[in-house]
Scaffold this motif. Structure first.
Motif, PDB file in Angstrom:
ATOM      1  N   THR A 140       6.721  35.385 -14.196  1.00 24.39           N
ATOM      2  CA  THR A 140       5.163  35.685 -14.293  1.00 24.39           C
ATOM      3  C   THR A 140       4.635  35.090 -15.464  1.00 24.39           C
ATOM      4  N   LYS A 141       5.106  34.753 -16.541  1.00 21.57           N
ATOM      5  CA  LYS A 141       4.481  34.505 -17.587  1.00 21.57           C
ATOM      6  C   LYS A 141       4.030  33.014 -17.302  1.00 21.57           C
ATOM      7  N   ALA A 142       4.973  32.268 -16.875  1.00 21.00           N
ATOM      8  CA  ALA A 142       4.763  30.870 -16.613  1.00 21.00           C
ATOM      9  C   ALA A 142       3.463  30.732 -15.289  1.00 21.00           C
ATOM     10  N   PHE A 143       3.476  31.605 -14.365  1.00 19.70           N
ATOM     11  CA  PHE A 143       2.510  31.618 -13.262  1.00 19.70           C
ATOM     12  C   PHE A 143       1.210  32.268 -13.961  1.00 19.70           C
ATOM     13  N   GLU A 144       1.365  33.086 -14.865  1.00 14.20           N
ATOM     14  CA  GLU A 144      -0.186  33.507 -15.463  1.00 14.20           C
ATOM     15  C   GLU A 144      -0.499  32.275 -16.244  1.00 14.20           C
ATOM     16  N   GLU A 145       0.222  31.498 -17.081  1.00 17.88           N
ATOM     17  CA  GLU A 145      -0.397  30.303 -17.831  1.00 17.88           C
ATOM     18  C   GLU A 145      -0.705  29.364 -16.903  1.00 17.88           C
ATOM     19  N   ASP A 146      -0.202  29.233 -15.557  1.00 19.22           N
ATOM     20  CA  ASP A 146      -0.740  28.012 -14.648  1.00 19.22           C
ATOM     21  C   ASP A 146      -2.085  28.596 -14.212  1.00 19.22           C
ATOM     22  N   LEU A 147      -2.118  29.896 -13.772  1.00 17.91           N
ATOM     23  CA  LEU A 147      -3.906  30.312 -13.391  1.00 17.91           C
ATOM     24  C   LEU A 147      -4.731  30.109 -14.453  1.00 17.91           C
ATOM     25  N   ARG A 148      -4.538  30.552 -15.412  1.00 18.29           N
ATOM     26  CA  ARG A 148      -5.226  30.372 -16.456  1.00 18.29           C
ATOM     27  C   ARG A 148      -5.600  28.882 -16.836  1.00 18.29           C
ATOM     28  N   SER A 149      -4.582  27.989 -16.623  1.00 16.26           N
ATOM     29  CA  SER A 149      -4.897  26.264 -16.855  1.00 16.26           C
ATOM     30  C   SER A 149      -5.969  25.902 -15.705  1.00 16.26           C
ATOM     31  N   LEU A 150      -5.372  26.256 -14.516  1.00 10.17           N
ATOM     32  CA  LEU A 150      -6.344  26.180 -13.384  1.00 10.17           C
ATOM     33  C   LEU A 150      -7.666  26.533 -13.248  1.00 10.17           C
ATOM     34  N   LYS A 151      -8.008  27.680 -14.051  1.00  9.94           N
ATOM     35  CA  LYS A 151      -9.295  28.184 -14.327  1.00  9.94           C
ATOM     36  C   LYS A 151     -10.144  27.642 -15.160  1.00  9.94           C
ATOM     37  N   ALA A 152      -9.634  27.062 -16.356  1.00  9.65           N
ATOM     38  CA  ALA A 152     -10.273  26.365 -17.264  1.00  9.65           C
ATOM     39  C   ALA A 152     -10.606  24.943 -16.916  1.00  9.65           C
ATOM     40  N   GLU A 153      -9.565  24.266 -16.062  1.00  5.22           N
ATOM     41  CA  GLU A 153      -9.875  22.950 -15.385  1.00  5.22           C
ATOM     42  C   GLU A 153     -11.088  23.094 -14.331  1.00  5.22           C
ATOM     43  N   LEU A 154     -11.169  24.111 -13.531  1.00  3.00           N
ATOM     44  CA  LEU A 154     -12.113  24.696 -12.556  1.00  3.00           C
ATOM     45  C   LEU A 154     -13.486  24.922 -13.363  1.00  3.00           C
ATOM     46  N   ASP A 155     -13.331  25.535 -14.420  1.00  6.69           N
ATOM     47  CA  ASP A 155     -14.694  26.012 -15.205  1.00  6.69           C
ATOM     48  C   ASP A 155     -15.456  24.670 -15.678  1.00  6.69           C
ATOM     49  N   VAL A 156     -14.556  23.723 -16.066  1.00  3.50           N
ATOM     50  CA  VAL A 156     -15.036  22.479 -16.573  1.00  3.50           C
ATOM     51  C   VAL A 156     -15.737  21.661 -15.273  1.00  3.50           C
ATOM     52  N   GLY A 157     -15.389  21.780 -14.286  1.00  2.00           N
ATOM     53  CA  GLY A 157     -16.190  20.934 -13.291  1.00  2.00           C
ATOM     54  C   GLY A 157     -17.079  21.491 -12.562  1.00  2.00           C
ATOM     55  N   ARG A 158     -17.638  22.852 -12.702  1.00  2.00           N
ATOM     56  CA  ARG A 158     -18.924  23.452 -12.394  1.00  2.00           C
ATOM     57  C   ARG A 158     -19.922  22.578 -12.537  1.00  2.00           C
ATOM     58  N   SER A 159     -20.794  22.314 -11.685  1.00  2.63           N
ATOM     59  CA  SER A 159     -22.089  21.678 -11.744  1.00  2.63           C
ATOM     60  C   SER A 159     -22.902  22.206 -10.601  1.00  2.63           C
ATOM     61  N   GLY A 160     -24.227  21.257 -10.648  1.00  3.74           N
ATOM     62  CA  GLY A 160     -25.206  21.408  -9.652  1.00  3.74           C
ATOM     63  C   GLY A 160     -24.609  21.179  -8.232  1.00  3.74           C
ATOM     64  N   LYS A 161     -23.778  20.246  -8.144  1.00  8.58           N
ATOM     65  CA  LYS A 161     -23.069  19.902  -7.036  1.00  8.58           C
ATOM     66  C   LYS A 161     -22.792  21.222  -5.904  1.00  8.58           C
ATOM     67  N   ASP A 162     -22.238  21.989  -6.707  1.00  9.18           N
ATOM     68  CA  ASP A 162     -21.698  23.384  -6.183  1.00  9.18           C
ATOM     69  C   ASP A 162     -22.896  24.146  -5.621  1.00  9.18           C
ATOM     70  N   LEU A 163     -23.893  24.212  -6.477  1.00 11.50           N
ATOM     71  CA  LEU A 163     -25.290  24.747  -5.840  1.00 11.50           C
ATOM     72  C   LEU A 163     -25.840  24.233  -4.534  1.00 11.50           C
ATOM     73  N   ARG A 164     -25.849  22.874  -4.729  1.00  5.50           N
ATOM     74  CA  ARG A 164     -26.282  22.265  -3.546  1.00  5.50           C
ATOM     75  C   ARG A 164     -25.691  22.575  -2.451  1.00  5.50           C
ATOM     76  N   HIS A 165     -24.282  22.380  -2.423  1.00  4.17           N
ATOM     77  CA  HIS A 165     -23.109  22.501  -1.263  1.00  4.17           C
ATOM     78  C   HIS A 165     -23.486  24.085  -0.705  1.00  4.17           C
ATOM     79  N   LEU A 166     -23.387  24.985  -1.673  1.00  4.19           N
ATOM     80  CA  LEU A 166     -23.850  26.492  -1.221  1.00  4.19           C
ATOM     81  C   LEU A 166     -25.376  26.474  -0.554  1.00  4.19           C
ATOM     82  N   ARG A 167     -26.315  25.827  -1.176  1.00  6.61           N
ATOM     83  CA  ARG A 167     -27.779  25.787  -0.365  1.00  6.61           C
ATOM     84  C   ARG A 167     -27.448  25.244   0.997  1.00  6.61           C
ATOM     85  N   LYS A 168     -26.862  23.930   1.234  1.00  5.11           N
ATOM     86  CA  LYS A 168     -26.613  23.375   2.385  1.00  5.11           C
ATOM     87  C   LYS A 168     -25.969  24.419   3.500  1.00  5.11           C
ATOM     88  N   ILE A 169     -24.858  24.955   2.970  1.00  4.44           N
ATOM     89  CA  ILE A 169     -24.114  25.803   3.850  1.00  4.44           C
ATOM     90  C   ILE A 169     -24.939  26.962   4.370  1.00  4.44           C
TER      91      ILE A 169
END
Length: 124
Positions: A11-40
């Protein structure tokens, strides 16, 4: 020998994997995400509009499908993710695409045309 699934998971390794994934996804957020939401969102509204506009044609399973698709798109693809604050940390997001601003005031019938209040879904 472990008796259930969670006894076999690090569970410790799993938690660290999730935190790492969250950090990676946080960096990738952009206006593209909002354009996609508006389109949908607009695709859902367009399906509903065309479905209602052609509902007078009988028999017409296409209108039924379009009205249903419009509702499903707005509620499952837009409202669900917005209610879980999926877009709240996207830079430049409008308040209406956050859980605190979604379907509030005059936007309620546009965003969430249902008898159940959006706040009730936050609790669910």
């Amino acid at each position: 020998m472990p008796t259930n699934f969670w006894d076999r998971v690090d569970t410790k390794a799993f938690e660290e994997d999730l935190r790492s994934l969250k950090a990676e996804l946080d960096v990738g957020r952009s206006g593209k995400d909002l354009r996609h939401l508006r389109k949908i969102s607009w695709i859902g509204r367009l399906c509903t509009l065309i479905g209602h506009a052609t509902a007078w044609i009988a028999p017409n399973p296409v209108s039924v499908f379009l009205i249903s698709q419009g509702s499903l798109t707005r509620w499952a693809s837009v409202a669900h993710h917005v209610s879980h604050n999926g877009y709240a940390r996207v830079p430049g997001v409008e308040k209406r695409y956050t859980a605190k601003g979604f379907a509030k005031g005059w936007r309620r019938p546009l965003d969430w045309f249902d008898v159940i209040a959006p706040e009730a879904w936050h609790v669910e």
